[in-house]
Design an enzyme around this catalytic site. Structure first.
Site: not given
Ligand code: LLP
Length: 404
Positions: A233, A268, A270-271, A307, A338-339
């Site tokens: 997150g 965990e 990601g971003r 996004r 086409c949106e």
């Molecule tokens: N762990 C779990 C259980 C999650 O559901 C997620 C993201 C993460 C870790 C990783 O979160 P991060 O560190 O990347 O924030 N598509 C959306 C974001 C959806 C996130 C879903 N879950 C966007 O483009 O902003």
């Protein structure tokens, strides 16, 4: 990324050259940025050496995951496909955690077979299913329970996951019941409490509140949790106006938490690992006068980068060749789909553009390619990794013959 003689470059390679050589749209990642991000993430929390499980959903390119694995990271997966991908990239199963509200019987069977570190369950039915499958296999499976701490992450509502109205995790009452259930079940071993309150979080206070909720519950259960998985997150700056997450404060809140609870922290992210490493290179097909604004019609669209259409997210757009010639028009950057939501951003001030110019859409490394689709039967873009002087194609542009 920086301008060298007005030419936008990535690790000293010119974007114009990349665009001409590999075509557009193209996703392009910077290895040095990736390595900086991982190292600084580790540095931020080094006093308690967490297990860092890269959230595969943010970027599903096997070559990217291979690079990330080399830094010792594990993986957070949410489907059999993501688990297979992490294993293919060589991630150690003992560093893989499996989250998600709807793991199927097949997925649980596969995860048990692969001996991953943890299956983080999100409901009573799921824990029972894991126990039943494990019983049939005569195994004891390490599990976690995901708590919904009812904490507002103060982020976009579409990417908040930690409030009671969200489908994720279980409330405290169910949590206690499930701890009891695990104690009385022979085939699951409860090792972890997991939480994840949302994504693109830029304020440390929701994390502090979440830790408080977790701490209370842990004290009440009196169960010895070997792991506490705090999810991901951590937000990034998409614009110069975005503030930055205060890692120091988050780190010290966790350190306080650890004074009370002797446990291993899992993250965990990601971003925060991959988001700012990726750029989408695109070309202007046409410029159309729309009266009050000009439509800059690009060769990339909402299928390549969802996004903006999905969350109203704004990504910075940079010219690949910079000029000082400012346009007097308002520009609306759109794709050919086409949106009406196929629109990236509207800008009142930008340099004067012409057809066939190249542009760079920034910070698309997370949830860019992984959210892409074939809508309007558009093939997915090529993906490139720039590592020093080397440019590697890490995924070929999809061919129409693969689609038709
Ligand atoms: N762990 C779990 C259980 C999650 O559901 C997620 C993201 C993460 C870790 C990783 O979160 P991060 O560190 O990347 O924030 N598509 C959306 C974001 C959806 C996130 C879903 N879950 C966007 O483009 O902003």
């Amino acid at each position: 990324m920086k301008y060298n003689n007005k030419k936008l470059t990535i690790e000293n390679i010119n974007f114009q050259v990349l665009a001409k050589k590999f075509g557009t749209p193209a996703y392009c990642y910077s290895y040095s940025k990736l390595s900086d991000n991982i190292n600084s993430f580790k540095e931020n929390f080094k006093s308690f050496s967490p297990l860092i499980c890269f959230s595969i959903k943010s970027n599903t390119n096997v070559n990217i995951i291979r690079e990330i694995k080399k830094f010792g990271l594990g993986a957070d997966v949410v489907s059999k496909g993501e688990l297979m991908l992490a294993l293919k990239a060589g991630v150690n199963p003992n560093k893989i955690v499996f989250s998600g509200v709807g793991k199927t019987n097949e997925e649980i069977n596969f995860a048990i077979k692969k001996k991953i570190l943890l299956i983080n369950a999100e409901s009573k039915s799921e824990i029972q299913e894991i126990n039943n499958i494990a019983k049939r296999k005569k195994k004891i499976v390490q599990v976690g329970i995901r708590l919904n701490p009812n904490t507002d992450a103060k982020t976009l509502k579409q990417i908040s996951t930690g409030k009671s109205e969200n489908k994720f995790g279980v409330n405290s009452k169910t949590f206690y019941e499930l701890v009891k259930y695990c104690k009385n079940s022979k085939n699951v071993s409860l090792q972890c409490l997991s939480v994840h309150i949302g994504s693109q979080i830029l304020d440390h206070k929701p994390y502090e509140r979440m830790l408080k909720a977790v701490s209370n519950i842990m004290s009440k259960t009196k169960h010895k949790f070997k792991f506490v998985d705090l999810g991901g997150g951590m937000g990034i700056s998409y614009s110069n106006k975005n503030k930055k997450l205060n890692y120091k404060k988050y780190n010290s809140a966790i350190k306080n938490f650890l004074k009370k609870h002797n446990t291993k922290i899992i993250f965990e992210p990601g971003r925060s690992i991959i988001g700012n490493t990726g750029t989408l290179i695109t070309k202007i097909i046409y410029i159309k006068d729309g009266g009050t604004k000009q439509f800059i019609i690009l060769d990339s669209a909402m299928n390549d980068l969802m996004r903006p259409a999905l969350y109203g997210a704004v990504h910075k757009i940079l010219p690949v060749i910079k000029s000082n010639n400012i346009s007097r028009n308002t520009y609306e950057f759109v794709g050919p789909i086409c949106e009406s939501t196929d629109k990236f951003v509207t800008l009142k001030k930008f340099q004067k553009l012409k057809e066939k110019d190249f542009l760079a859409i920034c910070d698309v490394g997370a949830y860019g390619m992984s959210l892409s689709s074939n809508y309007n039967l558009r093939p997915k873009p090529v993906e490139l990794l720039v590592k020093g002087r080397k440019i590697k194609i890490i995924k070929n542009r999809q061919k129409l013959t693969e689609l038709i």
